[in-house]
Structure formats: structure tokens, C-alpha cells
Design a protein around this motif. Structure first.
Motif, mmCIF file in Angstrom:
data_model
loop_
_atom_site.group_PDB
_atom_site.id
_atom_site.type_symbol
_atom_site.label_atom_id
_atom_site.label_comp_id
_atom_site.label_asym_id
_atom_site.label_seq_id
_atom_site.Cartn_x
_atom_site.Cartn_y
_atom_site.Cartn_z
ATOM 1 N N VAL A 243 0.908 -1.294 -0.112
ATOM 2 C CA VAL A 243 0.018 -0.033 0.073
ATOM 3 C C VAL A 243 0.962 1.231 -0.068
ATOM 4 N N LYS A 244 0.654 1.986 -0.830
ATOM 5 C CA LYS A 244 1.383 3.293 -0.994
ATOM 6 C C LYS A 244 0.782 4.453 -0.165
ATOM 7 N N LYS A 245 1.375 5.079 0.570
ATOM 8 C CA LYS A 245 0.943 6.173 1.271
ATOM 9 C C LYS A 245 0.975 7.598 0.573
ATOM 10 N N ALA A 246 -0.222 8.159 0.805
ATOM 11 C CA ALA A 246 -0.418 9.459 0.141
ATOM 12 C C ALA A 246 0.508 10.436 0.641
ATOM 13 N N PRO A 247 0.765 11.465 -0.222
ATOM 14 C CA PRO A 247 1.871 12.482 0.139
ATOM 15 C C PRO A 247 1.439 13.183 1.509
ATOM 16 N N ALA A 248 2.012 13.499 2.233
ATOM 17 C CA ALA A 248 1.491 14.428 3.652
ATOM 18 C C ALA A 248 0.989 15.618 3.041
ATOM 19 N N VAL A 249 -0.154 15.977 3.528
ATOM 20 C CA VAL A 249 -0.929 17.152 3.282
ATOM 21 C C VAL A 249 -0.859 18.173 4.442
ATOM 22 N N ASP A 250 -0.739 19.423 4.081
ATOM 23 C CA ASP A 250 -0.682 20.619 5.269
ATOM 24 C C ASP A 250 -2.141 20.513 6.006
ATOM 25 N N PRO A 251 -1.963 20.018 7.356
ATOM 26 C CA PRO A 251 -3.279 20.251 8.109
ATOM 27 C C PRO A 251 -4.069 21.266 8.221
ATOM 28 N N SER A 252 -3.509 22.662 7.776
ATOM 29 C CA SER A 252 -3.925 24.036 7.988
ATOM 30 C C SER A 252 -4.937 23.946 6.284
ATOM 31 N N ALA A 253 -4.293 23.408 5.578
ATOM 32 C CA ALA A 253 -5.220 23.416 4.115
ATOM 33 C C ALA A 253 -6.278 22.580 4.273
ATOM 34 N N GLU A 254 -6.243 21.403 5.070
ATOM 35 C CA GLU A 254 -7.537 20.664 5.366
ATOM 36 C C GLU A 254 -8.368 21.335 5.999
ATOM 37 N N ILE A 255 -8.067 22.097 7.282
ATOM 38 C CA ILE A 255 -8.928 22.853 7.881
ATOM 39 C C ILE A 255 -9.667 24.115 7.009
ATOM 40 N N ALA A 256 -8.700 24.602 6.252
ATOM 41 C CA ALA A 256 -9.297 25.573 5.491
ATOM 42 C C ALA A 256 -10.543 25.071 4.479
ATOM 43 N N VAL A 257 -10.239 23.784 3.896
ATOM 44 C CA VAL A 257 -10.957 23.280 3.093
ATOM 45 C C VAL A 257 -12.349 23.194 3.782
ATOM 46 N N ALA A 258 -12.332 22.503 4.907
ATOM 47 C CA ALA A 258 -13.364 22.203 5.754
ATOM 48 C C ALA A 258 -14.188 23.405 6.096
ATOM 49 N N LEU A 259 -13.583 24.602 6.534
ATOM 50 C CA LEU A 259 -14.251 25.825 6.802
ATOM 51 C C LEU A 259 -14.825 26.508 5.541
ATOM 52 N N ALA A 260 -14.303 26.475 4.323
ATOM 53 C CA ALA A 260 -14.820 26.907 3.157
ATOM 54 C C ALA A 260 -16.012 25.935 2.733
ATOM 55 N N ALA A 261 -16.037 24.704 3.070
ATOM 56 C CA ALA A 261 -17.234 23.883 2.724
ATOM 57 C C ALA A 261 -18.193 24.075 3.658
ATOM 58 N N ILE A 262 -18.095 24.694 4.974
ATOM 59 C CA ILE A 262 -19.123 24.924 5.913
ATOM 60 C C ILE A 262 -19.585 26.330 5.545
ATOM 61 N N ARG A 263 -18.689 27.063 5.037
ATOM 62 C CA ARG A 263 -19.403 28.365 4.845
ATOM 63 C C ARG A 263 -20.028 28.554 3.332
ATOM 64 N N ALA A 264 -19.660 27.768 2.630
ATOM 65 C CA ALA A 264 -20.720 27.446 1.354
ATOM 66 C C ALA A 264 -21.825 26.878 1.518
ATOM 67 N N LYS A 265 -21.949 25.788 2.488
ATOM 68 C CA LYS A 265 -23.216 25.373 2.921
ATOM 69 C C LYS A 265 -24.260 26.248 3.506
ATOM 70 N N ARG A 266 -23.560 27.210 4.599
ATOM 71 C CA ARG A 266 -24.639 28.201 5.271
ATOM 72 C C ARG A 266 -25.168 29.313 4.321
ATOM 73 N N GLY A 267 -24.267 29.461 3.176
ATOM 74 C CA GLY A 267 -24.593 30.471 2.322
ATOM 75 C C GLY A 267 -23.984 31.835 2.677
#
Length: 75
Positions: free
Chosen positions: A51-75
């Protein structure tokens, strides 16, 4: 009284049938286990693919994506 005796006879026959089936099943399982342990070299197990591991992703980028998804969902 005769009806009670018939019930007891049926109960004993039923329990004996179940007991014999379970004993037969245990013998069969032990026999198949002995067979497969004796001839295990004829049944090789498949090796899992590496099993090949995925490259490490910056945790702050994941948080930013989650916050953007929440903001888009709420309008």
C-alpha cells in the motif's frame, strides 16, 4: 399420561438428533483442519499488495477546505 410420555420421547429423539449432528460437525471440522494443515503447501496464501501512502498534506489546508465547505453550505 400417554400424551406426556409421547412428548418426552419426541424431546429425547430431537435432542439426540441435534447432539449427533453437532458431534458429526465437530469431527468434520477437525478432519478438514487436519487435511488443510497437512496439505497447506498446496494452498498458498495470496500476499497483499504493498500500500502506497499518500503524500503528506498540510493540516491547515485541510482545515481551510473544511471551513470553506461549511461557509458555502451556510450561504
Amino acid at each position: 399420561m400417554e400424551l406426556l410420555m409421547q412428548g418426552v420421547v419426541l424431546m429425547v429423539i430431537g435432542m439426540a438428533t441435534v447432539f449427533s449432528f453437532l458431534v458429526l460437525m465437530i469431527w468434520t471440522m477437525k478432519g478438514s483442519a487436519a487435511f488443510f494443515s497437512k496439505f497447506a503447501h498446496l494452498f498458498p496464501e495470496e500476499q497483499p499488495a504493498a500500500v502506497k501512502k499518500a503524500p503528506a498534506v498540510d493540516p491547515s489546508a485541510e482545515i481551510a477546505v473544511a471551513l470553506a465547505a461549511i461557509r458555502a453550505k451556510r450561504g
